[in-house]
Write a protein that holds these residues in place. Structure first.
Motif, PDB file in Angstrom:
ATOM      1  N   ALA A   1      53.106  42.957  47.369  1.00 41.96           N
ATOM      2  CA  ALA A   1      52.636  41.582  47.526  1.00 41.96           C
ATOM      3  C   ALA A   1      51.119  41.548  47.573  1.00 41.96           C
ATOM      4  O   ALA A   1      50.473  42.490  48.047  1.00 41.96           O
ATOM      5  N   VAL A   2      50.541  40.434  47.105  1.00 43.98           N
ATOM      6  CA  VAL A   2      49.096  40.252  47.131  1.00 43.98           C
ATOM      7  C   VAL A   2      48.566  40.321  48.555  1.00 43.98           C
ATOM      8  O   VAL A   2      47.504  40.893  48.821  1.00 43.98           O
ATOM      9  N   VAL A   3      49.313  39.750  49.498  1.00 42.49           N
ATOM     10  CA  VAL A   3      48.828  39.646  50.875  1.00 42.49           C
ATOM     11  C   VAL A   3      48.751  41.001  51.568  1.00 42.49           C
ATOM     12  O   VAL A   3      48.159  41.118  52.641  1.00 42.49           O
ATOM     13  N   ASP A   4      49.339  42.036  50.951  1.00 48.74           N
ATOM     14  CA  ASP A   4      49.257  43.379  51.532  1.00 48.74           C
ATOM     15  C   ASP A   4      48.071  44.172  50.995  1.00 48.74           C
ATOM     16  O   ASP A   4      47.883  45.340  51.357  1.00 48.74           O
ATOM     17  N   MET A   5      47.292  43.555  50.158  1.00 47.58           N
ATOM     18  CA  MET A   5      46.080  44.182  49.639  1.00 47.58           C
ATOM     19  C   MET A   5      45.105  44.444  50.789  1.00 47.58           C
ATOM     20  O   MET A   5      44.988  43.641  51.717  1.00 47.58           O
ATOM     21  N   THR A   6      44.396  45.578  50.730  1.00 52.78           N
ATOM     22  CA  THR A   6      43.450  45.924  51.787  1.00 52.78           C
ATOM     23  C   THR A   6      42.016  45.767  51.290  1.00 52.78           C
ATOM     24  O   THR A   6      41.764  45.723  50.078  1.00 52.78           O
ATOM     25  N   ALA A   7      41.089  45.703  52.222  1.00 55.40           N
ATOM     26  CA  ALA A   7      39.676  45.643  51.853  1.00 55.40           C
ATOM     27  C   ALA A   7      39.293  46.877  51.046  1.00 55.40           C
ATOM     28  O   ALA A   7      38.509  46.796  50.083  1.00 55.40           O
ATOM     29  N   GLU A   8      39.855  48.010  51.406  1.00 55.15           N
ATOM     30  CA  GLU A   8      39.564  49.243  50.676  1.00 55.15           C
ATOM     31  C   GLU A   8      40.050  49.157  49.238  1.00 55.15           C
ATOM     32  O   GLU A   8      39.386  49.653  48.311  1.00 55.15           O
ATOM     33  N   ASP A   9      41.214  48.518  49.022  1.00 51.55           N
ATOM     34  CA  ASP A   9      41.720  48.324  47.659  1.00 51.55           C
ATOM     35  C   ASP A   9      40.697  47.550  46.822  1.00 51.55           C
ATOM     36  O   ASP A   9      40.418  47.899  45.667  1.00 51.55           O
ATOM     37  N   ILE A  10      40.146  46.501  47.406  1.00 54.41           N
ATOM     38  CA  ILE A  10      39.190  45.658  46.691  1.00 54.41           C
ATOM     39  C   ILE A  10      37.907  46.418  46.394  1.00 54.41           C
ATOM     40  O   ILE A  10      37.396  46.413  45.270  1.00 54.41           O
ATOM     41  N   LEU A  11      37.381  47.114  47.393  1.00 52.46           N
ATOM     42  CA  LEU A  11      36.133  47.843  47.212  1.00 52.46           C
ATOM     43  C   LEU A  11      36.277  48.968  46.188  1.00 52.46           C
ATOM     44  O   LEU A  11      35.369  49.213  45.388  1.00 52.46           O
ATOM     45  N   GLN A  12      37.406  49.640  46.196  1.00 54.37           N
ATOM     46  CA  GLN A  12      37.638  50.694  45.204  1.00 54.37           C
ATOM     47  C   GLN A  12      37.664  50.121  43.788  1.00 54.37           C
ATOM     48  O   GLN A  12      37.142  50.743  42.849  1.00 54.37           O
ATOM     49  N   THR A  13      38.249  48.945  43.648  1.00 52.98           N
ATOM     50  CA  THR A  13      38.303  48.309  42.334  1.00 52.98           C
ATOM     51  C   THR A  13      36.906  47.890  41.876  1.00 52.98           C
ATOM     52  O   THR A  13      36.533  48.073  40.704  1.00 52.98           O
ATOM     53  N   ILE A  14      36.122  47.321  42.773  1.00 51.23           N
ATOM     54  CA  ILE A  14      34.746  46.943  42.440  1.00 51.23           C
ATOM     55  C   ILE A  14      33.953  48.169  42.008  1.00 51.23           C
ATOM     56  O   ILE A  14      33.237  48.138  40.995  1.00 51.23           O
ATOM     57  N   GLU A  15      34.089  49.243  42.744  1.00 52.00           N
ATOM     58  CA  GLU A  15      33.377  50.488  42.409  1.00 52.00           C
ATOM     59  C   GLU A  15      33.792  50.997  41.033  1.00 52.00           C
ATOM     60  O   GLU A  15      32.957  51.411  40.223  1.00 52.00           O
ATOM     61  N   GLN A  16      35.095  50.982  40.746  1.00 46.18           N
ATOM     62  CA  GLN A  16      35.584  51.477  39.463  1.00 46.18           C
ATOM     63  C   GLN A  16      35.047  50.641  38.307  1.00 46.18           C
ATOM     64  O   GLN A  16      34.598  51.176  37.283  1.00 46.18           O
ATOM     65  N   GLN A  17      35.063  49.325  38.468  1.00 47.31           N
ATOM     66  CA  GLN A  17      34.602  48.461  37.379  1.00 47.31           C
ATOM     67  C   GLN A  17      33.099  48.585  37.165  1.00 47.31           C
ATOM     68  O   GLN A  17      32.614  48.557  36.032  1.00 47.31           O
ATOM     69  N   ALA A  18      32.348  48.746  38.271  1.00 47.88           N
ATOM     70  CA  ALA A  18      30.910  48.965  38.147  1.00 47.88           C
ATOM     71  C   ALA A  18      30.638  50.307  37.469  1.00 47.88           C
ATOM     72  O   ALA A  18      29.766  50.416  36.586  1.00 47.88           O
ATOM     73  N   ARG A  19      31.370  51.327  37.849  1.00 47.41           N
ATOM     74  CA  ARG A  19      31.208  52.651  37.255  1.00 47.41           C
ATOM     75  C   ARG A  19      31.519  52.616  35.754  1.00 47.41           C
ATOM     76  O   ARG A  19      30.887  53.333  34.963  1.00 47.41           O
ATOM     77  N   ASP A  20      32.485  51.797  35.364  1.00 46.03           N
ATOM     78  CA  ASP A  20      32.866  51.705  33.955  1.00 46.03           C
ATOM     79  C   ASP A  20      31.839  50.960  33.111  1.00 46.03           C
ATOM     80  O   ASP A  20      31.922  50.983  31.880  1.00 46.03           O
ATOM     81  N   GLY A  21      30.893  50.258  33.767  1.00 45.09           N
ATOM     82  CA  GLY A  21      29.831  49.610  33.005  1.00 45.09           C
ATOM     83  C   GLY A  21      29.825  48.101  33.015  1.00 45.09           C
ATOM     84  O   GLY A  21      29.132  47.490  32.186  1.00 45.09           O
ATOM     85  N   ALA A  22      30.565  47.457  33.931  1.00 46.32           N
ATOM     86  CA  ALA A  22      30.556  45.989  34.001  1.00 46.32           C
ATOM     87  C   ALA A  22      29.140  45.501  34.318  1.00 46.32           C
ATOM     88  O   ALA A  22      28.552  45.883  35.327  1.00 46.32           O
ATOM     89  N   ASP A  23      28.601  44.665  33.450  1.00 47.41           N
ATOM     90  CA  ASP A  23      27.222  44.195  33.616  1.00 47.41           C
ATOM     91  C   ASP A  23      27.105  43.149  34.717  1.00 47.41           C
ATOM     92  O   ASP A  23      26.073  43.062  35.383  1.00 47.41           O
ATOM     93  N   PHE A  24      28.150  42.340  34.879  1.00 46.25           N
ATOM     94  CA  PHE A  24      28.208  41.427  36.021  1.00 46.25           C
ATOM     95  C   PHE A  24      29.658  41.269  36.446  1.00 46.25           C
ATOM     96  O   PHE A  24      30.585  41.417  35.640  1.00 46.25           O
ATOM     97  N   MET A  25      29.849  41.001  37.725  1.00 48.85           N
ATOM     98  CA  MET A  25      31.199  40.889  38.271  1.00 48.85           C
ATOM     99  C   MET A  25      31.304  39.610  39.098  1.00 48.85           C
ATOM    100  O   MET A  25      30.473  39.360  39.980  1.00 48.85           O
ATOM    101  N   THR A  26      32.327  38.808  38.792  1.00 47.27           N
ATOM    102  CA  THR A  26      32.595  37.618  39.588  1.00 47.27           C
ATOM    103  C   THR A  26      33.275  38.029  40.880  1.00 47.27           C
ATOM    104  O   THR A  26      34.353  38.630  40.870  1.00 47.27           O
ATOM    105  N   LEU A  27      32.639  37.713  41.994  1.00 45.69           N
ATOM    106  CA  LEU A  27      33.148  38.069  43.323  1.00 45.69           C
ATOM    107  C   LEU A  27      33.153  36.815  44.193  1.00 45.69           C
ATOM    108  O   LEU A  27      32.110  36.183  44.381  1.00 45.69           O
TER     109      LEU A  27
END
Length: 436
Positions: free
Chosen positions: A137-163
């Motif tokens: 479920a979406v509601v079981d998502m953790t802050a760490e899940d979100i931060l890891q995803t942000i880090e991965q997308q930034a590492r992959d080269g995302a020039d800007f990220m909607t947050l």
């Protein structure tokens, strides 16, 4: 490694800043000074190879973004890469990968690898899909899940990220107390609101903002502060929830700039025409002239199939009053996933809106483009007219389909072309006419 803003504050003009200056016809020192202040963002992730840097903000040409990406209904990446090519060919300055289908990581990496223009992402989409797959479920998502995803997308080269960092419990409370017709129409906004209400906790994107700054500083990924409570219909525009979130975003802009992290702010979707100017000026005031990125605004709710037009109408007024970046809307908006032709129509409509505003804003070269077209029309120089058109291919095909080859006038006027008639008589000196 430093961010473009940190380099600018140290007095250094980077290669990316020089590239932006050359493309815009602006002095490189002007670009540096505005990047240092935050009124221009040069969205150029250090890991996006082959990027053609672009600037967004004060004194620059109004930019246009095209949204692409897979969905659970259409999960294949190849059609989206085709849309990327079409968007760039049609003149888009950026694309956003909004993928929610299978293999989001692969989709993003291939889009970034394939794109010569800046690429934006929405990390919360991927974090949500993963949470459903891994936790149920979406509601079981953790802050760490979100931060890891942000880090991965930034590492992959995302020039800007909607947050969606400014969407707080207080803003949601204002929304529920005042009431709305459409409640929340932002996907990211709905995900994070559901999470907050279920867990009875504050938005982790807000409480972990310093961690997000750490990530974005490392890769120089620009934060695009999302408007999770943007109005989804005219009746909901400029309400307490929208403004509460905007006030929060202004405070987050200050925090990002203190760290030397580049930031943009996203703005409203549906809005009555007479509220657009005030909203643009309010955003610029609250967010200290940070670059403003708007969807539309769409000025009516009743035009499905033509929302690229309703968006362009609002986008022109928005850009005249301070918006720096227009997110396109296609004819498929509210109806279905866009086709290649929808992407083309959406980009061109937004480019028309952006250019119309640039003339008013005094952007270098904007008015000159229109003057060249007028001069070509005056002498019926069709090749020049077609080359100067914002969509040369469309103009050329229309001209060819309804006019005889080599015909001077167009088939609209035929033998009674005003331009031909007046030039015939204007060939005679005015003085000689007065003597008769």
């Amino acid at each position: 490694m430093a961010t473009q803003m940190q380099y600018a504050r140290d007095g250094k003009i980077t290669d990316a800043m020089r590239s932006v200056a050359e493309a815009e016809g602006v002095d490189a020192e002007t670009i540096r000074e505005r990047v240092a202040r935050g009124t221009i963002a040069v969205c150029a992730n250090v890991n996006h190879a082959g990027l053609r840097p672009a600037g967004v903000g004060e004194g620059l040409r109004t930019k246009v973004n095209a949204n692409i990406g897979t969905s659970s209904t259409f999960p294949e990446i190849e059609p989206e890469l085709g849309k990327l090519d079409e968007a760039v060919r049609s003149g888009a300055d950026s694309v956003m990968d909004l993928s929610t289908g299978n293999n989001i990581d692969e989709s993003r990496r291939r889009i970034i690898e394939h794109s010569p223009v800046m690429v934006g992402t929405v990390p919360l989409y991927e974090a949500t899909v993963r949470a459903i797959r891994e936790h149920g479920a979406v509601v079981d998502m953790t802050a760490e899940d979100i931060l890891q995803t942000i880090e991965q997308q930034a590492r992959d080269g995302a020039d800007f990220m909607t947050l969606h960092c400014g969407l707080t419990l207080a803003a949601v409370r204002n929304l529920r107390e005042e009431g709305r017709v459409m409640d929340i129409v932002s996907r990211g906004g709905s995900f994070i609101t559901g999470w907050m209400l279920h867990n009875e906790k504050e938005n982790p994107l807000y409480t972990h903002f310093d961690d997000i700054l750490d990530i974005c500083e490392k890769y120089d990924s620009t934060i695009s502060l999302g408007d999770g409570l943007r109005p989804g219909c005219l009746a909901d525009a400029t309400d307490r929830a929208q403004i509460t979130e905007l006030v929060n975003l202004g405070a987050l802009v200050d925090r990002a700039w203190k760290r030397g992290v580049q930031v943009m702010v996203e703005g409203p979707g549906h809005m009555p025409f007479d509220q657009i100017a005030a909203n643009m000026k309010l955003q610029k005031r609250l967010c200290h002239n940070a670059p403003f990125y708007v969807l539309g605004p769409l000025v009516t709710d009743v035009a499905p199939g033509y929302d690229h037009i309703t968006s362009a109408i609002g986008g022109t007024l928005a850009a005249v009053n301070g918006a720096d970046f227009l997110c396109y809307v296609t004819p498929a908006e509210h109806l279905c996933l866009p086709t290649l032709e929808d992407v083309h129509e959406g980009v061109v409509a937004s480019r028309i809106a952006a250019h119309a505003a640039d003339i008013v804003k005094g952007v270098p070269g904007a008015a000159e483009w229109d003057r060249k077209m007028a001069e070509a029309r005056k002498i019926l120089d069709w090749e020049a007219q077609l080359s100067l058109a914002i969509d040369p291919e469309r103009a050329r095909s229309r001209r060819k389909a309804r006019n005889d080859k080599g015909e001077g006038a167009c088939s609209m006027c035929g033998d009674y072309c005003a331009v031909e008639i007046i030039q015939k008589y204007f060939d005679r000196p005015v003085a000689s006419l007065c003597d008769e």
